[in-house]
Structures are given as C-alpha cells and as structure tokens.
Design a protein around this motif. Structure first.
Motif, PDB file in Angstrom:
ATOM      1  N   PHE A 137       0.850  -1.193   0.000  1.00  0.00           N
ATOM      2  CA  PHE A 137       0.000   0.000   0.000  1.00  0.00           C
ATOM      3  C   PHE A 137       0.881   1.237   0.000  1.00  0.00           C
ATOM      4  CE2 PHE A 137      -2.229  -3.372   2.282  1.00  0.00           C
ATOM      5  CZ  PHE A 137      -3.384  -3.463   1.525  1.00  0.00           C
ATOM      6  N   ASP A 138       0.709   2.084  -1.013  1.00  0.00           N
ATOM      7  CA  ASP A 138       1.459   3.341  -1.113  1.00  0.00           C
ATOM      8  C   ASP A 138       0.587   4.398  -1.775  1.00  0.00           C
ATOM      9  OD1 ASP A 138       1.390   2.282  -3.631  1.00  0.00           O
ATOM     10  OD2 ASP A 138       3.508   2.621  -4.075  1.00  0.00           O
ATOM     11  N   GLY A 139      -0.598   4.577  -1.282  1.00  0.00           N
ATOM     12  CA  GLY A 139      -1.579   5.430  -1.946  1.00  0.00           C
ATOM     13  C   GLY A 139      -2.524   4.567  -2.758  1.00  0.00           C
ATOM     14  N   GLY A 140      -1.988   3.612  -3.479  1.00  0.00           N
ATOM     15  CA  GLY A 140      -2.761   2.598  -4.184  1.00  0.00           C
ATOM     16  C   GLY A 140      -2.412   1.256  -3.559  1.00  0.00           C
ATOM     17  N   SER A 141      -2.672   0.203  -4.282  1.00  0.00           N
ATOM     18  CA  SER A 141      -2.293  -1.100  -3.743  1.00  0.00           C
ATOM     19  C   SER A 141      -1.755  -1.982  -4.866  1.00  0.00           C
ATOM     20  CB  SER A 141      -3.472  -1.773  -3.048  1.00  0.00           C
ATOM     21  OG  SER A 141      -4.491  -2.034  -3.969  1.00  0.00           O
ATOM     22  N   ASN A 142      -0.784  -2.790  -4.549  1.00  0.00           N
ATOM     23  CA  ASN A 142      -0.172  -3.721  -5.490  1.00  0.00           C
ATOM     24  C   ASN A 142      -0.084  -5.093  -4.843  1.00  0.00           C
ATOM     25  OD1 ASN A 142       0.410  -1.827  -7.554  1.00  0.00           O
ATOM     26  ND2 ASN A 142       2.213  -1.150  -6.421  1.00  0.00           N
ATOM     27  N   PHE A 143      -0.377  -6.115  -5.624  1.00  0.00           N
ATOM     28  CA  PHE A 143      -0.219  -7.492  -5.176  1.00  0.00           C
ATOM     29  C   PHE A 143       1.229  -7.920  -5.436  1.00  0.00           C
ATOM     30  CE2 PHE A 143      -0.093 -12.020  -6.220  1.00  0.00           C
ATOM     31  CZ  PHE A 143      -0.658 -12.568  -5.078  1.00  0.00           C
ATOM     32  N   PHE A 144       1.813  -8.656  -4.518  1.00  0.00           N
ATOM     33  CA  PHE A 144       3.159  -9.196  -4.759  1.00  0.00           C
ATOM     34  C   PHE A 144       3.231 -10.629  -4.245  1.00  0.00           C
ATOM     35  CE2 PHE A 144       3.621  -7.393  -0.500  1.00  0.00           C
ATOM     36  CZ  PHE A 144       4.359  -8.348   0.177  1.00  0.00           C
ATOM     37  N   TRP A 145       4.209 -11.353  -4.771  1.00  0.00           N
ATOM     38  CA  TRP A 145       4.502 -12.709  -4.306  1.00  0.00           C
ATOM     39  C   TRP A 145       5.943 -12.725  -3.832  1.00  0.00           C
ATOM     40  CZ3 TRP A 145       1.128 -16.620  -3.659  1.00  0.00           C
ATOM     41  CH2 TRP A 145       1.673 -17.842  -3.273  1.00  0.00           C
ATOM     42  N   ARG A 146       6.155 -13.151  -2.608  1.00  0.00           N
ATOM     43  CA  ARG A 146       7.491 -13.126  -2.012  1.00  0.00           C
ATOM     44  C   ARG A 146       8.093 -14.527  -1.971  1.00  0.00           C
ATOM     45  NH1 ARG A 146       8.910  -9.666   3.179  1.00  0.00           N
ATOM     46  NH2 ARG A 146       8.970  -8.186   1.480  1.00  0.00           N
ATOM     47  N   VAL A 147       9.376 -14.591  -2.325  1.00  0.00           N
ATOM     48  CA  VAL A 147      10.172 -15.807  -2.202  1.00  0.00           C
ATOM     49  C   VAL A 147      11.417 -15.402  -1.418  1.00  0.00           C
ATOM     50  CG1 VAL A 147      11.472 -17.576  -3.433  1.00  0.00           C
ATOM     51  CG2 VAL A 147       9.339 -16.712  -4.401  1.00  0.00           C
ATOM     52  N   GLY A 148      11.728 -16.163  -0.389  1.00  0.00           N
ATOM     53  CA  GLY A 148      12.858 -15.764   0.432  1.00  0.00           C
ATOM     54  C   GLY A 148      13.537 -16.917   1.119  1.00  0.00           C
ATOM     55  N   ALA A 149      14.684 -16.599   1.687  1.00  0.00           N
ATOM     56  CA  ALA A 149      15.467 -17.572   2.443  1.00  0.00           C
ATOM     57  C   ALA A 149      16.184 -16.839   3.563  1.00  0.00           C
ATOM     58  CB  ALA A 149      16.476 -18.268   1.542  1.00  0.00           C
ATOM     59  N   GLU A 150      16.392 -17.561   4.641  1.00  0.00           N
ATOM     60  CA  GLU A 150      17.183 -17.017   5.738  1.00  0.00           C
ATOM     61  C   GLU A 150      17.994 -18.137   6.354  1.00  0.00           C
ATOM     62  OE1 GLU A 150      14.357 -16.786   9.558  1.00  0.00           O
ATOM     63  OE2 GLU A 150      13.701 -15.493   7.927  1.00  0.00           O
ATOM     64  N   TYR A 151      19.137 -17.778   6.911  1.00  0.00           N
ATOM     65  CA  TYR A 151      20.020 -18.762   7.531  1.00  0.00           C
ATOM     66  C   TYR A 151      20.446 -18.247   8.887  1.00  0.00           C
ATOM     67  CZ  TYR A 151      23.430 -22.443   8.034  1.00  0.00           C
ATOM     68  OH  TYR A 151      24.112 -23.540   8.483  1.00  0.00           O
ATOM     69  N   GLU A 152      20.246 -19.050   9.910  1.00  0.00           N
ATOM     70  CA  GLU A 152      20.535 -18.651  11.281  1.00  0.00           C
ATOM     71  C   GLU A 152      21.981 -18.964  11.642  1.00  0.00           C
ATOM     72  OE1 GLU A 152      19.242 -20.758  15.221  1.00  0.00           O
ATOM     73  OE2 GLU A 152      17.586 -19.548  14.446  1.00  0.00           O
ATOM     74  N   LEU A 153      22.703 -17.934  12.033  1.00  0.00           N
ATOM     75  CA  LEU A 153      24.078 -18.080  12.509  1.00  0.00           C
ATOM     76  C   LEU A 153      24.085 -17.818  14.008  1.00  0.00           C
ATOM     77  CD1 LEU A 153      25.783 -15.972   9.712  1.00  0.00           C
ATOM     78  CD2 LEU A 153      25.643 -18.456   9.833  1.00  0.00           C
ATOM     79  N   ARG A 154      24.696 -18.695  14.769  1.00  0.00           N
ATOM     80  CA  ARG A 154      24.714 -18.548  16.222  1.00  0.00           C
ATOM     81  C   ARG A 154      26.136 -18.321  16.708  1.00  0.00           C
ATOM     82  NH1 ARG A 154      20.780 -23.262  18.633  1.00  0.00           N
ATOM     83  NH2 ARG A 154      18.968 -22.679  17.419  1.00  0.00           N
ATOM     84  N   ALA A 155      26.257 -17.354  17.599  1.00  0.00           N
ATOM     85  CA  ALA A 155      27.512 -17.110  18.297  1.00  0.00           C
ATOM     86  C   ALA A 155      27.162 -17.011  19.778  1.00  0.00           C
ATOM     87  CB  ALA A 155      28.169 -15.831  17.803  1.00  0.00           C
ATOM     88  N   ARG A 156      27.231 -18.128  20.451  1.00  0.00           N
ATOM     89  CA  ARG A 156      26.801 -18.280  21.851  1.00  0.00           C
ATOM     90  C   ARG A 156      25.342 -17.904  21.978  1.00  0.00           C
ATOM     91  NH1 ARG A 156      32.146 -16.913  25.351  1.00  0.00           N
ATOM     92  NH2 ARG A 156      33.469 -18.311  24.145  1.00  0.00           N
ATOM     93  N   LYS A 157      25.018 -16.799  22.642  1.00  0.00           N
ATOM     94  CA  LYS A 157      23.607 -16.428  22.806  1.00  0.00           C
ATOM     95  C   LYS A 157      23.143 -15.382  21.789  1.00  0.00           C
ATOM     96  CE  LYS A 157      23.198 -17.648  27.611  1.00  0.00           C
ATOM     97  NZ  LYS A 157      22.675 -17.272  28.908  1.00  0.00           N
ATOM     98  N   LEU A 158      24.009 -15.026  20.866  1.00  0.00           N
ATOM     99  CA  LEU A 158      23.680 -14.032  19.845  1.00  0.00           C
ATOM    100  C   LEU A 158      23.257 -14.748  18.568  1.00  0.00           C
ATOM    101  CD1 LEU A 158      23.731 -11.072  18.854  1.00  0.00           C
ATOM    102  CD2 LEU A 158      26.082 -11.476  18.162  1.00  0.00           C
ATOM    103  N   PHE A 159      22.121 -14.349  18.011  1.00  0.00           N
ATOM    104  CA  PHE A 159      21.631 -14.904  16.756  1.00  0.00           C
ATOM    105  C   PHE A 159      21.732 -13.833  15.678  1.00  0.00           C
ATOM    106  CE2 PHE A 159      19.345 -17.275  19.980  1.00  0.00           C
ATOM    107  CZ  PHE A 159      19.485 -18.568  19.535  1.00  0.00           C
ATOM    108  N   ILE A 160      22.387 -14.158  14.591  1.00  0.00           N
ATOM    109  CA  ILE A 160      22.434 -13.284  13.425  1.00  0.00           C
ATOM    110  C   ILE A 160      21.796 -14.066  12.290  1.00  0.00           C
ATOM    111  CG2 ILE A 160      23.910 -12.058  11.789  1.00  0.00           C
ATOM    112  CD1 ILE A 160      25.975 -11.843  14.082  1.00  0.00           C
ATOM    113  N   ILE A 161      20.753 -13.481  11.696  1.00  0.00           N
ATOM    114  CA  ILE A 161      20.003 -14.198  10.667  1.00  0.00           C
ATOM    115  C   ILE A 161      19.967 -13.359   9.395  1.00  0.00           C
ATOM    116  CG2 ILE A 161      17.822 -15.305  10.103  1.00  0.00           C
ATOM    117  CD1 ILE A 161      17.254 -15.472  13.095  1.00  0.00           C
ATOM    118  N   PRO A 162      20.892 -13.608   8.469  1.00  0.00           N
ATOM    119  CA  PRO A 162      20.804 -12.914   7.182  1.00  0.00           C
ATOM    120  C   PRO A 162      19.577 -13.419   6.418  1.00  0.00           C
ATOM    121  CG  PRO A 162      22.909 -14.070   7.412  1.00  0.00           C
ATOM    122  CD  PRO A 162      22.066 -14.456   8.566  1.00  0.00           C
TER     123      PRO A 162
END
Length: 150
Positions: free
Chosen positions: A116-141
């Motif tokens: 929504f940006d004044g009007g509306s557009n339909f989209f289809w999302r495709v994605g990936a994420e990978y969880e990296l752990r460093a002790r108690k810290l999570f970094i997820i690109p």
C-alpha cells in the motif's frame, strides 16, 4: 559302533541345544520414527531492519514477522509479516508466508502479500534465511525477492 552312537546322540540333541541357547527378546520395540534433533520453534517473533532496492533507488525498511509451526510438523510453518519501507513514498507491506526448514538453520519462505502506497499492489514473495549462532547471539541474514504485479 560307538562312533555311530555318539554321532546319533549328538544329532538328536542338536535341536534341543539350539532351542536352549536361544534367548527371548527383551529389547523394547523401536519407537515411531525419531524426530530430527533440529526443528522450527513452535512460535517466533522477529523484528528486522534492512535495505530494499527497486525502481532505481534503495530504501530503508523495518519489519515484523510472526511465525508459527504447523501442528504435528517439525519443519513446516506459516507466518504473517508487516513491513514499512521509507523512501520517496512510505510504503506498507502485509503478507502471509509458508515456511519450510529443509535442513537445520535454513528457512525457505514463499507467499502472497499486498503493498500500500496510496494505491495497492499485489506481490509474491520468495525468500530464504540462515541462522548463525555465536553463543547467545543470533544473526540471521535474510534475502527476499518480491514479484510485484505492476
């Protein structure tokens, strides 16, 4: 003659000896297929910030995603998302995603949404994420590609 008697006696006692040497099976039956040591969390709430590029410019975006694992599944889930992209025009995105975790720490997502940006557009999302752990810290690109209707 004695040799024949010994052979006959040993052959007649052989089945008895084999039966005596057998033990009953006391081990427990195998349980239903064991779940992998990894699985998606039952529920998750992610806040994220990133860059979004398209239309010749790069915008800053903030997002929120709530995910829930499907009942009875360890590696499939659904999620809802809400994002705000700050550019020349502020855009709001909402959507729903189907999630699949084929291997530990890798999450694949796909699903529809509306922009929504004044009007509306339909989209289809495709994605990936990978969880990296460093002790108690999570970094997820995370990496997403949106296929927009217009």
């Amino acid at each position: 003659m004695i040799r024949r008697l010994v052979i006959a006696a040993s052959l007649s006692l052989l089945p008895l000896g084999v039966a005596w040497s057998q033990q009953t099976d006391t081990t427990k039956a195998a349980s239903v297929s064991q779940a992998p040591t990894w699985s998606m969390p039952p529920r998750s709430l992610d806040f994220y910030a990133g860059l979004r590029s398209g239309g010749g410019g790069t915008d800053v975006m903030l997002g929120l995603k709530y995910g829930r694992r499907l009942p009875g599944k360890t590696n499939m889930g659904i999620a809802g998302l809400a994002e705000v992209a700050f550019g020349n025009e502020t855009e709001f995105l909402v959507g729903a995603l189907f999630q699949l975790m084929p291997v530990n720490h890798l999450l694949l997502e796909t699903g529809p949404g509306m922009e929504f940006d004044g009007g509306s557009n339909f989209f289809w999302r495709v994605g990936a994420e990978y969880e990296l752990r460093a002790r108690k810290l999570f970094i997820i690109p995370k990496f997403y590609v949106d296929f927009v209707n217009s």
